[in-house]
Design a protein around this motif. Structure first.
Motif, PDB file in Angstrom:
ATOM      1  N   MET A   1       0.813  -1.198   0.000  1.00 17.98           N
ATOM      2  CA  MET A   1       0.000   0.000   0.000  1.00 17.98           C
ATOM      3  C   MET A   1       0.855   1.259   0.000  1.00 17.98           C
ATOM      4  SD  MET A   1      -3.058   0.324  -0.305  1.00 17.98           S
ATOM      5  CE  MET A   1      -4.541   1.153   0.007  1.00 17.98           C
ATOM      6  N   LEU A   2       1.995   1.227   0.693  1.00 14.35           N
ATOM      7  CA  LEU A   2       2.843   2.402   0.742  1.00 14.35           C
ATOM      8  C   LEU A   2       3.472   2.704  -0.608  1.00 14.35           C
ATOM      9  CD1 LEU A   2       4.574   1.901   4.169  1.00 14.35           C
ATOM     10  CD2 LEU A   2       2.736   3.473   3.603  1.00 14.35           C
ATOM     11  N   SER A   3       3.522   1.710  -1.485  1.00 12.13           N
ATOM     12  CA  SER A   3       4.084   1.955  -2.805  1.00 12.13           C
ATOM     13  C   SER A   3       3.150   2.800  -3.669  1.00 12.13           C
ATOM     14  CB  SER A   3       4.382   0.630  -3.504  1.00 12.13           C
ATOM     15  OG  SER A   3       3.184  -0.097  -3.698  1.00 12.13           O
ATOM     16  N   SER A   4       1.969   3.125  -3.166  1.00 11.12           N
ATOM     17  CA  SER A   4       1.058   3.974  -3.930  1.00 11.12           C
ATOM     18  C   SER A   4       1.597   5.389  -4.086  1.00 11.12           C
ATOM     19  CB  SER A   4      -0.325   4.012  -3.275  1.00 11.12           C
ATOM     20  OG  SER A   4      -0.257   4.644  -2.004  1.00 11.12           O
ATOM     21  N   ALA A   5       2.435   5.853  -3.166  1.00 10.77           N
ATOM     22  CA  ALA A   5       2.957   7.221  -3.244  1.00 10.77           C
ATOM     23  C   ALA A   5       3.804   7.450  -4.480  1.00 10.77           C
ATOM     24  CB  ALA A   5       3.731   7.566  -1.972  1.00 10.77           C
ATOM     25  N   VAL A   7       3.883   5.704  -7.246  1.00  8.90           N
ATOM     26  CA  VAL A   7       3.056   5.463  -8.427  1.00  8.90           C
ATOM     27  C   VAL A   7       2.163   6.672  -8.683  1.00  8.90           C
ATOM     28  CG1 VAL A   7       1.172   4.054  -9.360  1.00  8.90           C
ATOM     29  CG2 VAL A   7       3.089   2.964  -8.191  1.00  8.90           C
ATOM     30  N   GLY A   8       1.528   7.164  -7.645  1.00  7.01           N
ATOM     31  CA  GLY A   8       0.647   8.325  -7.792  1.00  7.01           C
ATOM     32  C   GLY A   8       1.402   9.576  -8.189  1.00  7.01           C
ATOM     33  N   ALA A   9       2.561   9.812  -7.559  1.00 12.90           N
ATOM     34  CA  ALA A   9       3.365  10.990  -7.905  1.00 12.90           C
ATOM     35  C   ALA A   9       3.860  10.895  -9.337  1.00 12.90           C
ATOM     36  CB  ALA A   9       4.541  11.131  -6.939  1.00 12.90           C
ATOM     37  N   GLY A  10       4.289   9.713  -9.735  1.00 13.03           N
ATOM     38  CA  GLY A  10       4.742   9.530 -11.115  1.00 13.03           C
ATOM     39  C   GLY A  10       3.629   9.764 -12.109  1.00 13.03           C
ATOM     40  N   VAL A  27      -4.260   8.313  -5.800  1.00 15.89           N
ATOM     41  CA  VAL A  27      -3.508   7.063  -5.649  1.00 15.89           C
ATOM     42  C   VAL A  27      -2.344   7.265  -4.673  1.00 15.89           C
ATOM     43  CG1 VAL A  27      -2.017   5.424  -6.874  1.00 15.89           C
ATOM     44  CG2 VAL A  27      -4.184   6.135  -7.884  1.00 15.89           C
ATOM     45  N   SER A  28      -1.675   8.403  -4.790  1.00 14.82           N
ATOM     46  CA  SER A  28      -0.550   8.707  -3.914  1.00 14.82           C
ATOM     47  C   SER A  28      -0.988   8.747  -2.450  1.00 14.82           C
ATOM     48  CB  SER A  28       0.058  10.044  -4.312  1.00 14.82           C
ATOM     49  OG  SER A  28       1.151  10.355  -3.515  1.00 14.82           O
ATOM     50  N   GLY A  29      -2.153   9.261  -2.189  1.00 12.33           N
ATOM     51  CA  GLY A  29      -2.644   9.383  -0.821  1.00 12.33           C
ATOM     52  C   GLY A  29      -3.157   8.092  -0.213  1.00 12.33           C
ATOM     53  N   LEU A  30      -3.363   7.064  -1.031  1.00 15.00           N
ATOM     54  CA  LEU A  30      -3.900   5.803  -0.507  1.00 15.00           C
ATOM     55  C   LEU A  30      -2.991   5.167   0.535  1.00 15.00           C
ATOM     56  CD1 LEU A  30      -5.358   4.102  -3.712  1.00 15.00           C
ATOM     57  CD2 LEU A  30      -6.627   5.085  -1.797  1.00 15.00           C
ATOM     58  N   GLY A  31      -1.709   5.379   0.436  1.00 18.62           N
ATOM     59  CA  GLY A  31      -0.786   4.784   1.391  1.00 18.62           C
ATOM     60  C   GLY A  31      -0.599   5.601   2.651  1.00 18.62           C
ATOM     61  N   PHE A  32      -1.177   6.792   2.708  1.00 15.09           N
ATOM     62  CA  PHE A  32      -0.942   7.678   3.847  1.00 15.09           C
ATOM     63  C   PHE A  32      -1.523   7.119   5.150  1.00 15.09           C
ATOM     64  CE2 PHE A  32      -2.000  11.253   6.622  1.00 15.09           C
ATOM     65  CZ  PHE A  32      -0.735  11.804   6.778  1.00 15.09           C
ATOM     66  N   ALA A  33      -2.791   6.776   5.154  1.00 16.19           N
ATOM     67  CA  ALA A  33      -3.427   6.290   6.389  1.00 16.19           C
ATOM     68  C   ALA A  33      -2.789   4.992   6.894  1.00 16.19           C
ATOM     69  CB  ALA A  33      -4.931   6.121   6.186  1.00 16.19           C
TER      70      ALA A  33
END
Length: 124
Positions: A1-5, A7-10, A27-33
């Motif tokens: 899940m943390l790998s979403s950052a 991917v989303g930023a890219g 998508v980038s924010g999905l790994g935040f919580a």
């Protein structure tokens, strides 16, 4: 899940479409919580109850300092490289933050393995 950052930023950095930039940020924010939950759980699990306020104070301080430094670097990158530089840096840091815990866990597990095996053999 943390790998979403990364991917989303890219994804957000590769397009000029407002809808795709928004999707990338989502998508980038999905790994935040989950990331925050893992940090807080780890800190609470490793800290005696009497020291918890101090531990969480340091945790929040570290996050704020990291955010401040990231803002500084991103601003410099936008000034010198345009928004693509900031998105590239966000992607690189996100990838690094996904890889470092895996490597650290492997190192800790390798160091703990001899101690665990000698502990098990002494019980036999």
């Amino acid at each position: 899940m943390l790998s979403s950052a990364p991917v989303g930023a890219g994804l957000a950095g590769l397009t000029n479409s407002p809808a795709l930039v928004l999707a990338g940020f989502f998508v980038s924010g999905l790994g935040f919580a989950p990331g925050m939950a893992a940090l807080q759980y780890g800190a609470s699990r490793r800290t005696p109850p009497a020291s918890a306020p101090l531990a969480f104070g340091w945790l929040v301080t570290a996050m704020m300092l990291g955010g401040s430094f990231g803002t500084l670097v991103s601003g410099l990158l936008v000034d010198t490289r345009g928004d693509g530089g900031a998105f590239a840096a966000a992607t690189a840091v996100g990838l690094l933050s996904a890889v470092v815990p895996v490597v650290c866990r492997a190192v800790v597990a390798d160091r703990a393995a001899p101690a665990l095996s000698s502990e098990h053999s002494s019980r036999a």
